[in-house]
Design a protein around this motif. Structure first.
Motif, short mmCIF file in Angstrom:
data_model
loop_
_atom_site.label_atom_id
_atom_site.label_comp_id
_atom_site.label_asym_id
_atom_site.label_seq_id
_atom_site.Cartn_x
_atom_site.Cartn_y
_atom_site.Cartn_z
N UNK A 5 24.65 15.23 -21.66
CA UNK A 5 23.83 16.04 -22.56
C UNK A 5 23.49 15.31 -23.85
N UNK A 6 24.42 14.52 -24.35
CA UNK A 6 24.12 13.76 -25.55
C UNK A 6 23.03 12.73 -25.26
N UNK A 7 23.13 12.07 -24.12
CA UNK A 7 22.12 11.07 -23.77
C UNK A 7 20.78 11.73 -23.48
N UNK A 8 20.81 12.87 -22.79
CA UNK A 8 19.55 13.56 -22.47
C UNK A 8 18.83 14.00 -23.73
N UNK A 9 19.59 14.41 -24.76
CA UNK A 9 18.94 14.79 -26.01
C UNK A 9 18.24 13.59 -26.64
N UNK A 10 18.84 12.41 -26.54
CA UNK A 10 18.20 11.21 -27.08
C UNK A 10 16.95 10.86 -26.28
N UNK A 11 17.05 10.98 -24.95
CA UNK A 11 15.88 10.70 -24.10
C UNK A 11 14.75 11.68 -24.45
N UNK A 12 15.11 12.94 -24.68
CA UNK A 12 14.08 13.92 -25.03
C UNK A 12 13.42 13.56 -26.36
N UNK A 13 14.24 13.18 -27.36
CA UNK A 13 13.67 12.83 -28.67
C UNK A 13 12.78 11.60 -28.56
N UNK A 14 13.20 10.65 -27.73
CA UNK A 14 12.37 9.46 -27.51
C UNK A 14 11.03 9.84 -26.88
N UNK A 15 11.08 10.75 -25.91
CA UNK A 15 9.85 11.21 -25.25
C UNK A 15 8.95 11.94 -26.23
N UNK A 16 9.53 12.78 -27.09
CA UNK A 16 8.74 13.52 -28.08
C UNK A 16 8.03 12.55 -29.01
N UNK A 17 8.74 11.54 -29.49
CA UNK A 17 8.12 10.62 -30.44
C UNK A 17 7.09 9.72 -29.76
N UNK A 18 7.21 9.54 -28.45
CA UNK A 18 6.18 8.79 -27.72
C UNK A 18 4.89 9.63 -27.66
N UNK A 19 5.03 10.93 -27.40
CA UNK A 19 3.87 11.81 -27.27
C UNK A 19 3.36 12.30 -28.63
N UNK A 20 4.26 12.43 -29.59
CA UNK A 20 3.90 12.92 -30.93
C UNK A 20 4.42 11.89 -31.95
#
Length: 617
Positions: free
Chosen positions: A39-54
């Motif tokens: 879950x900790x890693x998935x949250x980082x992956x999500x934040x990385x994806x958000x900053x790629x799109x936004x």
């Protein structure tokens, strides 16, 4: 009396309808090191994806929570629900690239330099709060990093995208402060297997079906009003009856055990809570001071709404000098208290701003402490048995010696914690330790209930307190004529009526046990010509204490049966020509289904017996 073996059996959960082989375990994050990493890693992956799109979105915090994770973002572009799908697709790309997740340690100065380089001001505030050095950073590949203490998986390929779901968008204030920036929060969940995710989603759907806010409205138990304010429920006649049933039940149990009823005000001078320590240790959770003018406000002179009942009960005890012969003294009150919860933390009946505690404070001698504590536990177990709550365990909520939030001496705390340990060991109760969960004035034995969806709730509590008697200089005259200090036991079998009712609605899915149902029986006349007979039978039921009503709508039989089922009436009695002729009722119950034609006298006798014994009909 002390709890007996049969009462202690209430701690054992009933066998699940699913076999142990079929049951899918859903551990909380705190219980699983593997899920913590995922879950900790998935949250980082999500934040990385958000900053790629936004690209203009700034990250703030992204912790794991017990069933998943979230990340807060400050983005000039507002996220929409449809964006979650795009973010998830980008996350899959990151996962499939099997990027290494690496740990790096840097100096505080280097961390600050890197943060300034990417213009992430929130990270600077987070950095300022990190006390230990060196500063730890986690990288996802060589393209994204964040300040983090971990833990994480070794590689994004260790995540299973079919076991991940982005759930909802929500608003959040930076640092939880309404005066600071409004952020956008994305909640998600991640599991080890797709099967766990499917089971989690099934339980979420079941939770929606059982949601006490929805069922409470459908059953006509309580409402909220924007004009009254959030977190302040209004109880309808049916809901008030439900509250009264619970209060009356506990009052009768307390009378049997020597409790004395008291009533105390809703407000008091702030000085009372300065003496108790609530003002110093609990001020942020209390409603603001009511002062006559600005000078009085500056001097902290005025009145406050009470957050707890104990200082009031102490005043009643200390109103005259007590003899050892008067102890134990057990003062009990259904006292409404007020907590200034943040609006974002409110949730139906389970988190409100005004709630009624089944509060009692026992003033005992040292020699009486152990036996009185056991008697309180016995009462709590008896309450759980009557409410058909079977799956619970005991938490020893002790202080954290490293924290400064507690009052009193080490010796007082050791004595109080020792009394609680002796009690659970003497009873052989299943228990676990909760360091840091104590009240600021004393340790507690909390009963943690696991509901039908395996969610945990704190219900009953019993606390040992050496500190408030010291702060209020309480005394009693001992047998040898000397003055001694009593010990206090704080206890609340329900915890609060509001939370208890919310939990019970969800646990029963609105199907209350017969004794607790606001409406226990409904007479359903097939047509208007049988209305008088139905009213006559209902009157006989009410005469012996059965809560019975008659459907006078004049609707067709199918509809009035459906309405009664929707209202979850425990006993439905159809009345037609045959029933009038034979002085019977055609009985249909939620617990046992169709019972067929039963004599009126037999129905009344069986219902009375079932209600008395806390059983279903």
């Amino acid at each position: 009396m002390s709890p007996n073996v049969t009462q202690l059996d209430n701690n054992q959960p009933e066998q699940s309808e699913q076999s142990s082989v079929e049951k899918i375990s859903l551990p909380r994050t705190s219980e699983s090191e593997s899920l913590k990493k995922i879950r900790h890693t998935t949250s980082h992956v999500m934040a990385m994806a958000v900053q790629k799109l936004f690209p203009k979105a700034q990250v703030t915090i992204g912790p794991w929570i017990e069933n998943g994770f979230y990340y807060d973002f400050d983005s000039p572009e507002p996220f929409a629900e449809k964006d979650l799908k795009s973010i998830y697709k980008e996350m899959i790309k990151i996962i499939n690239r099997k990027l290494p997740v690496t740990h790096e340690e840097v100096s505080r100065e280097e961390a600050e330099r890197r943060i300034n380089a990417i213009n992430e001001p929130y990270k600077l505030e987070i950095l300022a709060d990190i006390k230990q050095e060196p500063i730890t950073i986690y990288h996802v590949g060589d393209q994204w990093w964040d300040l983090c203490a971990g833990p994480h998986v070794d590689n994004t390929g260790d995540l299973n995208p079919k076991a991940i779901e982005l759930e909802t968008l929500a608003g959040a204030y930076w640092r939880g402060d309404e005066t600071k920036a409004q952020l956008q929060r994305i909640y998600g969940t991640a599991w080890e297997t797709p099967e766990q995710l499917a089971e989690y989603k099934r339980r979420k759907e079941e939770a929606l079906r059982r949601d006490h806010r929805k069922l409470g409205k459908e059953l006509g138990l309580f409402i909220f009003s924007d004009l009254v304010g959030p977190g302040l429920p209004l109880w309808t006649p049916k809901g008030t009856l439900l509250r009264s049933l619970l209060e009356n039940y506990l009052q009768q149990e307390q009378i049997k055990r020597g409790y004395l009823p008291v009533v105390t005000p809703h407000i008091a001078k702030v000085d009372l809570f300065k003496t108790s320590g609530h003002w110093q240790k609990y001020k942020e959770d209390m409603f603001p001071l009511m002062a006559e003018d600005e000078e009085a406000k500056a001097l902290e002179m005025g009145f406050v709404m009470k957050p707890m009942n104990c200082p009031f009960h102490i005043q009643i005890y200390s109103s005259e000098l007590r003899s050892y012969r008067e102890l134990p003294m057990r003062l009990a009150e259904f006292g409404t208290v007020y907590r200034y919860e943040q609006s974002g933390e409110l949730g139906g009946l389970t988190r409100v701003r005004g709630f009624t505690v089944d509060d009692s404070h026992l003033f005992v001698t040292p020699e009486q402490l152990d036996s009185e504590f056991l008697n309180v536990v016995d009462l709590i177990l008896s309450v759980f048995k009557s409410l058909q709550l079977k799956n619970f365990k005991a938490r020893l909520s002790f202080r954290d010696p490293e924290s400064d939030k507690y009052i009193g001496s080490d010796e007082a705390w050791e004595k109080a914690e020792g009394a609680i340990r002796r009690a659970v060991e003497n009873l052989g109760m299943d228990h676990f330790l909760g360091i840091g969960e104590a009240a600021f004035y004393g340790p507690k034995l909390d009963f943690i209930f696991q509901d039908a969806l395996e969610r945990e709730w704190q219900l009953g509590t019993v606390q040992v307190d050496y500190n408030l008697p010291e702060r209020f200089d309480l005394e009693y005259v001992a047998e040898d004529g000397s003055r001694k200090r009593p010990i206090m036991i704080h206890r609340a079998p329900f915890g609060s009526l509001e939370r208890l009712i919310g939990i019970l609605i969800e646990e029963y899915a609105g199907d209350f046990p017969l004794w607790l149902a606001p409406e226990q029986a409904r007479l359903l006349p097939v047509s208007e010509q049988f209305l008088d007979y139905a009213k006559e039978v209902a009157a006989k039921m009410r005469a012996v204490g059965i809560r019975a009503e008659v459907d006078i709508s004049g609707d067709r039989l199918g509809k009035i049966i459906r309405n009664a089922e929707k209202q979850k009436i425990p006993v439905m009695a159809v009345v037609g020509a045959k029933e009038v002729e034979t002085n019977t009722l055609s009985i249909r119950t939620r617990a046992s289904g169709e019972l067929g034609s039963v004599a009126v006298t037999e129905v009344i006798d069986k219902m009375k017996n079932a209600i008395t014994n806390f059983e279903n009909f």
